[in-house]
Structure formats: C-alpha cells, structure tokens
Design a protein around this motif. Structure first.
Motif, PDB file in Angstrom:
ATOM      1  N   TRP A   1       0.836  -1.208   0.000  1.00 46.54           N
ATOM      2  CA  TRP A   1       0.000   0.000   0.000  1.00 46.54           C
ATOM      3  C   TRP A   1       0.869   1.256   0.000  1.00 46.54           C
ATOM      4  O   TRP A   1       0.614   2.206  -0.741  1.00 46.54           O
ATOM      5  CB  TRP A   1      -0.931  -0.026   1.207  1.00 46.54           C
ATOM      6  CG  TRP A   1      -1.807   1.192   1.293  1.00 46.54           C
ATOM      7  CD1 TRP A   1      -1.771   2.167   2.237  1.00 46.54           C
ATOM      8  CD2 TRP A   1      -2.860   1.579   0.389  1.00 46.54           C
ATOM      9  NE1 TRP A   1      -2.704   3.133   1.988  1.00 46.54           N
ATOM     10  CE2 TRP A   1      -3.398   2.794   0.857  1.00 46.54           C
ATOM     11  CE3 TRP A   1      -3.392   1.017  -0.783  1.00 46.54           C
ATOM     12  CZ2 TRP A   1      -4.445   3.451   0.203  1.00 46.54           C
ATOM     13  CZ3 TRP A   1      -4.440   1.691  -1.430  1.00 46.54           C
ATOM     14  CH2 TRP A   1      -4.949   2.882  -0.933  1.00 46.54           C
ATOM     15  N   LEU A   2       1.916   1.280   0.797  1.00 44.57           N
ATOM     16  CA  LEU A   2       2.818   2.430   0.833  1.00 44.57           C
ATOM     17  C   LEU A   2       3.451   2.643  -0.539  1.00 44.57           C
ATOM     18  O   LEU A   2       3.576   3.758  -1.031  1.00 44.57           O
ATOM     19  CB  LEU A   2       3.893   2.231   1.908  1.00 44.57           C
ATOM     20  CG  LEU A   2       4.878   3.397   2.079  1.00 44.57           C
ATOM     21  CD1 LEU A   2       4.156   4.670   2.475  1.00 44.57           C
ATOM     22  CD2 LEU A   2       5.938   3.059   3.133  1.00 44.57           C
ATOM     23  N   ARG A   3       3.779   1.519  -1.182  1.00 41.56           N
ATOM     24  CA  ARG A   3       4.372   1.608  -2.508  1.00 41.56           C
ATOM     25  C   ARG A   3       3.378   2.217  -3.494  1.00 41.56           C
ATOM     26  O   ARG A   3       3.725   3.040  -4.322  1.00 41.56           O
ATOM     27  CB  ARG A   3       4.774   0.218  -2.973  1.00 41.56           C
ATOM     28  CG  ARG A   3       6.156   0.199  -3.542  1.00 41.56           C
ATOM     29  CD  ARG A   3       6.760  -1.167  -3.603  1.00 41.56           C
ATOM     30  NE  ARG A   3       5.873  -2.224  -4.001  1.00 41.56           N
ATOM     31  CZ  ARG A   3       5.920  -3.435  -3.476  1.00 41.56           C
ATOM     32  NH1 ARG A   3       6.810  -3.726  -2.540  1.00 41.56           N
ATOM     33  NH2 ARG A   3       5.086  -4.364  -3.874  1.00 41.56           N
ATOM     34  N   ARG A   4       2.142   1.810  -3.346  1.00 41.15           N
ATOM     35  CA  ARG A   4       1.101   2.358  -4.216  1.00 41.15           C
ATOM     36  C   ARG A   4       0.956   3.864  -3.981  1.00 41.15           C
ATOM     37  O   ARG A   4       0.820   4.646  -4.913  1.00 41.15           O
ATOM     38  CB  ARG A   4      -0.225   1.649  -3.919  1.00 41.15           C
ATOM     39  CG  ARG A   4      -1.374   2.074  -4.812  1.00 41.15           C
ATOM     40  CD  ARG A   4      -2.673   1.522  -4.250  1.00 41.15           C
ATOM     41  NE  ARG A   4      -3.805   1.699  -5.146  1.00 41.15           N
ATOM     42  CZ  ARG A   4      -4.543   2.800  -5.195  1.00 41.15           C
ATOM     43  NH1 ARG A   4      -4.231   3.836  -4.443  1.00 41.15           N
ATOM     44  NH2 ARG A   4      -5.583   2.877  -6.018  1.00 41.15           N
ATOM     45  N   GLN A   5       0.997   4.259  -2.714  1.00 37.20           N
ATOM     46  CA  GLN A   5       0.877   5.678  -2.398  1.00 37.20           C
ATOM     47  C   GLN A   5       2.027   6.489  -2.996  1.00 37.20           C
ATOM     48  O   GLN A   5       1.882   7.665  -3.286  1.00 37.20           O
ATOM     49  CB  GLN A   5       0.870   5.885  -0.878  1.00 37.20           C
ATOM     50  CG  GLN A   5      -0.392   5.390  -0.194  1.00 37.20           C
ATOM     51  CD  GLN A   5      -0.288   5.530   1.308  1.00 37.20           C
ATOM     52  OE1 GLN A   5       0.582   4.941   1.938  1.00 37.20           O
ATOM     53  NE2 GLN A   5      -1.155   6.323   1.900  1.00 37.20           N
ATOM     54  N   LEU A   6       3.173   5.825  -3.133  1.00 32.10           N
ATOM     55  CA  LEU A   6       4.363   6.538  -3.591  1.00 32.10           C
ATOM     56  C   LEU A   6       4.595   6.413  -5.100  1.00 32.10           C
ATOM     57  O   LEU A   6       5.561   6.942  -5.629  1.00 32.10           O
ATOM     58  CB  LEU A   6       5.595   6.029  -2.836  1.00 32.10           C
ATOM     59  CG  LEU A   6       5.660   6.411  -1.352  1.00 32.10           C
ATOM     60  CD1 LEU A   6       6.725   5.610  -0.631  1.00 32.10           C
ATOM     61  CD2 LEU A   6       5.911   7.904  -1.190  1.00 32.10           C
ATOM     62  N   THR A   7       3.700   5.697  -5.774  1.00 36.31           N
ATOM     63  CA  THR A   7       3.884   5.508  -7.216  1.00 36.31           C
ATOM     64  C   THR A   7       3.178   6.608  -8.005  1.00 36.31           C
ATOM     65  O   THR A   7       1.976   6.771  -7.890  1.00 36.31           O
ATOM     66  CB  THR A   7       3.331   4.137  -7.666  1.00 36.31           C
ATOM     67  OG1 THR A   7       3.958   3.111  -6.875  1.00 36.31           O
ATOM     68  CG2 THR A   7       3.612   3.889  -9.134  1.00 36.31           C
ATOM     69  N   PRO A   8       3.930   7.358  -8.809  1.00 35.87           N
ATOM     70  CA  PRO A   8       3.312   8.449  -9.582  1.00 35.87           C
ATOM     71  C   PRO A   8       2.430   7.902 -10.687  1.00 35.87           C
ATOM     72  O   PRO A   8       2.635   6.780 -11.147  1.00 35.87           O
ATOM     73  CB  PRO A   8       4.515   9.177 -10.194  1.00 35.87           C
ATOM     74  CG  PRO A   8       5.719   8.623  -9.538  1.00 35.87           C
ATOM     75  CD  PRO A   8       5.376   7.272  -9.047  1.00 35.87           C
TER      76      PRO A   8
END
Ligand SMILES: Cc1cc2nc3c(=O)[nH]c(=O)nc-3n(C[C@H](O)[C@H](O)[C@H](O)COP(=O)(O)OP(=O)(O)OC[C@H]3O[C@@H](n4cnc5c(N)ncnc54)[C@H](O)[C@@H]3O)c2cc1C
Ligand SMILES: [Fe+2]
Ligand SMILES: [Fe+2]
Lengths: 517, 310
Positions: free
Chosen positions: A306-313
């Motif tokens: 989820w954090l990765r998703r939040q950080l993916t442009p």
C-alpha cells in the motif's frame, strides 16, 4: 497551441496598455536627480547576476552595478538553507566552467558548500564593490530617446544603465500556500526557502507539506531529530537513486594539479545528463527504462504494497522534475515518520485536518511547497518602447527570442527567461551560454554606441512558433499539472531539446535578427 | 450528457468538509440505545463501518483510473470521505461501548474476502466496472442502510453524524450516476461487447462472488435488526430508477448487469439465485479466520480518534 496567444490579440489590448502604463509611470517621472548611467545594470546577485559580472570583467567591461534586494549574495543558495539542502546535479557540472572548483567535497554538494563557492567567486573576481545591497527593484523602465534603462527601488532610489540584465532568479519568491485556516495555526510555521535556524526540532511533532525537490531533502533530516514527522503528500514524484559519494583526497589533488582532468570529468557528467534528455524530455524507450529504474528503486526500498502504491506516480517520468534521493523512502518508514495522502481539508489552531476527518496535531508545520512562479507576468513592471508593459504582453504566457530578448524591450537581457529551463541538465550550463550571448549584445551596444538593439518582432514570432511546436511533443506537455505550465497548459518554462542544442542556438548572435539605432 | 458540472461539484466538495472533532462524542444521548438493540446494532455498525471502508478503497482504485483530472481529484476526496464515514461510525461504536478497548472491529468473512479482492485486483479493474458497482453498493448498503438506522436509533449524536454522512453520500451518488451516464454515452456496440467479455475475467468473477454474499448478508443484518427488508429493496430499485433515467445511463451495460443483479437480490422467490448465494453466506461464515491472509496495511489507517497527536 503552436501559435503564441500573445501575438493573436495585441491590437485591442494596446490602447489599454498605454492607458495603464501612463498612469503607472507617474512616480517614475517625478524623479528629479539625474543618475549617471553605467554600462550595464544587473538585477540580482545569484549565480546568474554574478556570472554575468564575471564575464563582463573578463571582457574588460568594469563599468557595471549589481542591484540585490537582500543583504548578501547567493540567491537560491543563500535562501535555501534548510537541513539537507543540496543540488541534485553533480557539483562538477553545477558550477561555472570559467571558474572551476577542485575542492567539491561530495559529488552532490550541500547548500552551504555551494554558497561558499559563490562567495569564493565574489572575492576571486573582486565583485564586492559592484554590488549594491538592499536595493529591491520595483520598476524597470526604458527611455527610448536616451537609450537608457532606469531601475527604481522600493525606497525610490534610481539606477541607470545602457544595458540591463534581469537576473532576479526564477525561483526567488515564495510564500505560504493559500490553505484554508493557515492564519489560525498557533504553532510554528516555516517555509523551506526561508529556514528558521533558531527553531529547535528536537522532540517536536512536525508536519511537512509538500514532497517535491525540497521536501524529499528536508524529510530525512527532520526524521533524524524531530519527535514525530508527518508528511502530507498530494502527488508523488518519480524518485531515482542518487550515486552520491565523498570526493577522495587524491581526486581533489588530481583536479588541482591537472585541471584538464576536472574538465574531462565535467564533460563526462555533461554527456551523461544530456543522454537523460532522451528519457526525460521526450517519451521514448528510455523513458520506460527510467520509469522502470525508479520503480525498482521504490520496490527495493519499500516493502509494504500500500505504501508503494501511495508513492507511485501516475504521470510519465519527466513531466515534472525528476527527484533523486537514497534516504527519502527509508525515512518515511522510520517509526517516528508517517506518510499521509489524505487531502488536506484545512489548517486549524492545532494542526492539519485531512478529509478522512482527523485532525493531525503538530507543533510546527514546514511548508516545502515551492515557489511563486510567474508564467505570464513579470516580477516587477518592465516598461519598453512607447511605454509598453511586458506583463501585459505576457498575459497568455511569457515568450522571448532565444529566451533572452523580447521585441520592444531593447538592450534588455534576461537570464532564465521563457523556455530556457533545463529538465535534465545543470542550470548553469544553460546560464553560461546566456551570459555569453548577452555579452555579445552588450559589446555591440558599447562598441557601436547604440541606443537601441531590439530583436525584430517577426524573428521572435518565428522562433516561438518553432518552440511551441517542439514542446507539444514533450513529456512536460503530456498531461500532468506542474509548475512548468500555466493554468491553461502553456509551457513558457522549458526548452524542448538538448543542452547542446540550446548552447548551439545561443552560440551565434545573428545581427540581422536585430533592429539597431 | 453529464447531468452535473463536475468542476462545480469538486469546488462544492472542497468547501463542505467536516471533521470528527466537529461532533461532541461525549454529549448526552448514548443511553437511548436499548439493551435489546445493543447486540444487533453492534454487529450492524461493524458491518456498516467496514462497508464504508471497502467503498473507500474502491474510490482509491477509481482515482487511479479516472479519465480526467477533475474526476481524479473528486475520487481522491471520496476515498477520504468514505474513510471519514468509517471513522465516524467507529466513534459512534466507541460511544456506545461497542469497541473492545482501542480495537477496530473484526471484519466478517465476506468483508475479508472483499478486502482481499480489492487489494489484489481493484486497481486493475477498468473504470466502468467500479464506476457502476460502487454507486450500487452506495445506494443499497450505505445510503439506504443509514436511513433505516436513523429510524430505530434515537441517540441525537448518531443523527448528527449521519446528517453529515448523508450529505456526503448524496454527492457521491450524484457523481456516480453522472459518470455512469458519461460512460454509457461513449459506449459503442464494440465496446459493449468488450465490456461484457470482461465478465469472463476470473478476477472479476471472484469479485462478484464476494459481492453477492455481501448483499445477502446485509439483508440478513437488516432483518435481524427488525427493519423491513422491503426498505432495502426499495433502495435498490432506486438505483434502477435513477441510473436508468436517461438513455445514456441505460446504455451503460454495467448498469444493466448490476440492475439485473439487484432484481434477483430483491426477488426472494428467485431460488436460482438465493439458494446458492445464501449457501455461500453460510459457507463463508464457516471459513476460519486464521485461513485468511493478513489484512493489508490500508486497513490499519482506520481510527475512531478525532485527533492524532503522534
Ligand atoms: C532548493 C533548490 C535546489 C536547486 N537545485 C538545482 C540543481 O541541483 N541543479 C540546477 O541546475 N538548478 C537547481 N536549482 C535551480 C536554481 O535556482 C538555479 O540553478 C540557480 O541557482 C538560479 O540562479 P539565479 O541567479 O538565476 O537566481 P537566484 O539564485 O534566485 O538569484 C536571484 C537573486 O536576485 C535577487 N532578486 C530577486 N528579485 C529582486 C529584485 N526585485 N530586486 C533586486 N534583487 C532581486 C534575489 O534576492 C537573489 O539573490 C535549485 C533551486 C532550488 C530552489
Ligand atoms: Fe459512505
Ligand atoms: Fe459514499
């Protein structure tokens, strides 16, 4: 979109322009004391203004004045002293080739070291005596009869010059963003570009708003000292790993003994960054590779899905400034840090309320929200021939000839003008070719004793048609919102090509492009 | 044609925000919950709060897929607003002594399956699938259930909270139906076929399979609380009425599909549907919790606390 909006509707606006400028010109006319004009009037003592001064001196022109609104030199690097502030272009490239520094301590130097280098330029080239501090220019006006530019300051002092250089910097003005309730906040507020060195972050609960170039540099440093750091992100940017390392002593010694080796290093860095243009400026197979590299960096550093998703442009890499950092992602995952992607509803007395209904209470809010970038206005009124106002002409988006001259505003040169922005290479590489171009113009004015050196309107028009056409094919114009674009999506900021192309365009000064008198 | 101006809607959304701290969760009135109501209400609220949260995640997926900047921003807000509903409903549960300490309620197994599905596949779903399923869920489970709740619960704080929630919901529905109409408008025959082909996608089948028992489970909840199930069906028929009020809306094949599904749910005599689905509800009820994977970290952002200090 290839055509310039400004050119299309000049006719009906002209009358209004004249009326407005006649009114606004009044205070300037009151000035009684005639000032002796210098050859060159420079506004701003940042890299650009000082670089211009050095080039003038090297060309034997010593009759110039630099007006600086602050009480110290340095511009960007004087103002941006937040913890972690550093350049994201290697220092060997982010410096002037005509004044190399063999002593860079790291490949990407910190703000303090860059400022030291600027101070070193001032003393090395004996510029101090040319600088007038605390002169905040509020008006710049051309007298066509005399061929003289007059700058007026907020204290109504005037300075005159035969040529003028607008080097007030593209990112020198900042303010707190207009978030509802910001004035209610009872805690401490800091803007990244006006750092408060007296505030002690130890143990404090801190909010950082903004995750752009400044934000991602500040956050890892704050996480080290603050009690808790909440990071409020609106849109994530692409982050590439940064190959940072300290320069070994032998390397410094080598650069010192054998300056050619430093030049070779600079060339290598230059071409590395030039090749990045292929990824960053245009949508090419390299763009995909750069995105993959950034994704890999993210996956390696962030395990939570989820954090990765939040950080993916969700925009093409290069559409906004590409960020570089090795410690940003790890910092976000420290126990005393948290990334918040809920939109901000308002600021309250005690903190930040986000749309999920929660008030995040903090002692201090750090605004890493960037700069007030003007795409369509000028930082102060600039009045050309017949009292025309540059701000009016630029309403639909700024444009110039080769980024440096504007028709109707003779003998005026701007650094970092419209469509001069580098997306992939050092700003100073671009700046050097601007300075040399301006120098050619200035030499001509002085040598031929010209009152007017004015780029022809048709030449400027033709140039911009080409620029906007080329821009439409770039990543910047691919659909994301960024500070590169006006609200209407007009790109008045970036140069759509390689630094080499830009340098080539600036290398020849075509006399036929200009009207002289 | 879009029936509302989405730019104006976005401005409206931004200017009508509320926070948990706007409500005094300690105000008198909690005692109005009857002892008889309490256990059923507890289960109902736990389900409701999870549905809000699941809806939130669906909006997050929609935000990634939104065709315009405005819609992307709207969905980003809706994502957060649904989370706010879940947070507020948890605050109510806490007020009524329904939370075990600081704990968030356990999601039931249907919900766990939906959470899992959303976490794995939601971001890959085309915008028209979620864009149709979400308004359906909103009308049936969220908007409508809230109205029923207010009829049986007298606590004024509950009414205060749901007044705000329902205001948000009316905007969600307005946008939801506008988007469905927009999609219907652009759907050519070929696209319709393509959309239908999606039904065969195993990930989608999985999603539908977890969605259907959810509807039936909520129906059971409603009945357990003594609310007439006709009211739920009426609400679902509303989806058909509003969603199908224009030609464009009706042409959206997803609207058609969900509409038929709604009809089956509300038609108790449709044994072909209810027997297996009720069976699924029972079956999923027997799945041991330990057999389910760990909840994704987005679930851990739920909180009933109006302020966060660290
Ligand atoms: C945090 C940060 C990091 C950056 N990193 C990089 C990087 O890694 N690589 C890169 O290429 N670029 C980088 N940049 C861009 C950077 O701004 C330029 O590279 C360069 O420093 C600009 O120099 P300048 O002289 O044009 O403007 P500035 O440095 O802004 O100098 C302008 C000067 O003009 C003065 N001034 C402004 N208005 C007036 C007025 N009305 N009257 C009188 N004086 C005035 C200001 O006080 C200032 O001293 C960065 C910028 C920031 C903010
Ligand atoms: Fe909701
Ligand atoms: Fe909703």
């Amino acid at each position: 979109m290839s055509d310039s909006p400004a050119n299309k509707k000049t006719a009906p606006r002209k009358a209004a322009v004249r009326k407005r400028s006649a009114r606004a010109r009044k205070p300037a006319e009151k000035k009684p004391t005639p000032v002796t004009p210098v050859s060159v009037l420079i506004i701003g003592a940042g890299f650009a203004g000082l670089g211009m001064a050095i080039r003038l001196k090297q060309a034997g022109i010593d009759d110039f004045v630099i007006l600086e609104r602050a009480s110290a030199v340095g511009g960007t690097w004087r103002d941006n002293q937040y913890p972690g502030a550093a350049c994201d272009i290697p220092s060997n490239l982010y410096s002037y080739s005509f004044a190399p520094n063999p002593d860079w301590s790291r490949s990407f130097s910190g703000s303090g070291e860059i400022l030291d280098y600027i101070h070193h330029l001032v003393s090395e080239f004996d510029l101090q005596k040319h600088i007038r501090f605390e002169k905040n220019v509020t008006d710049l006006c051309f007298d066509e009869g005399k061929g003289i530019w007059t700058a007026t300051t907020d204290r109504q002092e005037t300075f005159a010059g035969r040529a003028a250089i607008m080097a007030q910097g593209p990112l020198s003005n900042c303010s707190f963003p207009a978030i509802t309730g910001i004035e209610d906040f009872q805690g401490h507020k800091i803007h990244s570009a006006r750092w408060d060195h007296d505030y002690d972050f130890a143990g404090k609960r801190v909010a950082v708003i903004g995750t752009g170039a400044s934000g991602i540099q500040i956050i890892p440093e704050l996480v080290k000292v603050a009690g808790h750091v909440k990071v409020f992100q609106r849109t994530p940017g692409w982050v590439l790993p940064r190959p940072d390392f300290t320069t070994p002593q032998w390397n410094k010694a080598l650069f010192r003994k054998l300056p050619a080796s430093q030049q070779a290093m600079r060339n290598l860095l230059y071409w590395t960054h030039e090749s990045m243009a292929l990824a960053v400026i245009w949508n090419s197979p390299l763009t995909r590779i750069a995105e993959r590299l950034a994704r890999l960096h993210l996956r390696r550093q962030v395990k939570d899905r989820w954090l990765r998703r939040q950080l993916t442009p969700d925009f093409t890499i290069g559409c906004k400034r590409v960020l570089v950092s090795n410690d940003y992602y790890p910092a976000l995952q420290k126990d005393n840090a948290k990334l918040i992607t809920w939109p901000i509803a308002r600021i309250s007395e005690q903190g930040i309320r986000t749309v999920e209904g929660i008030e995040h209470q903090v002692d201090c809010i750090v605004f890493a929200t960037g700069f007030d970038v003007s795409h369509s206005g000028t930082p102060f009124p600039v009045r050309g021939r017949n009292g025309r106002l540059l701000g009016d002409e630029w309403q639909g988006g700024a444009q110039a000839y080769k980024s440096i001259n504007v028709s109707g505003y003779p003998n005026l040169f701007m650094t970092f003008g419209p469509n001069s922005g580098p997306g992939h290479n050092s700003a100073l590489v671009y700046m050097e070719s601007q300075l040399d171009y301006a120098l050619k113009g200035i030499r001509k004015i002085l040598a031929e004793d010209l009152k007017i050196l004015d780029v022809k309107e048709s030449v400027q028009h033709q140039y911009n048609k080409g620029i906007q056409k080329r821009l439409s094919r770039t990543n910047w114009n691919s659909g994301c919102k960024s500070w590169y674009l006006t609200a209407d999506g007009f790109n008045a900021t970036m140069y759509p090509g390689f630094a080499t192309q830009y340098a080539a365009q600036m290398a020849d000064f075509e006399e036929a492009d200009y009207e002289t008198a | 044609m879009a029936s509302i101006d989405l730019d104006k809607m976005l401005a409206k959304i931004k200017s009508t925000q509320w926070a948990l701290s706007d409500i005094d969760w300690e105000a008198p009135g909690a005692e109005l919950i009857t002892e008889e109501q309490w256990p059923k209400l507890k289960e109902f609220m736990a389900d409701l709060m999870w549905i809000e949260h699941v809806g939130a995640r669906a909006f997050a997926a929609l935000a990634k897929k939104a065709p315009t900047d405005t819609l992307r921003e709207i969905y980003t807000y809706f994502h957060a607003e649904e989370q706010r509903h879940a947070n507020a409903e948890m605050a109510l549960m806490r007020r009524w002594g329904m939370l075990d300490g600081e704990e968030i309620p356990e999601p039931n197994v249907n919900l766990r399956i939906i959470i899992e599905w959303l976490d794995r596949f939601a971001d890959e779903m085309p915008v028209y699938v979620l864009g149709t399923v979400v308004p359906m869920l909103e009308i049936a489970l969220d908007g409508a259930l809230c109205t029923f709740l207010l009829e049986s619960v007298k606590d004024p704080v509950c009414h205060q909270a749901f007044e705000k929630i329902n205001d948000d919901e009316s905007r969600h529905l307005g946008v939801g139906f506008t988007v469905m109409e927009m999609q219907g408008h652009s759907a050519s025959y070929i696209k319709m076929v393509q959309m239908m082909a999606r039904v065969m996608d195993p990930r989608l089948i999985l999603g539908i399979a977890s969605y259907m028992p959810l509807l039936n489970k909520m129906r059971d909840n409603v009945i357990a609380m003594g609310l007439p199930e006709e009211k739920l069906y009426k609400a679902m028929n509303k989806f058909e009425r509003i969603g199908g009020r224009t030609e464009d809306g009706r042409r959206n094949p997803w609207f058609q599909l969900i509409k038929f599904h709604g009809r089956w749910v509300t038609n108790r005599s449709n044994k072909l549907y209810h027997v297996p689905v009720d069976g699924l509800v029972k079956l999923t009820g027997m799945v041991p919790r330990r057999a389910l994977p760990a909840v994704p970290s987005w679930v851990k952002e739920l909180t009933w606390q109006p302020t966060s200090t660290h």
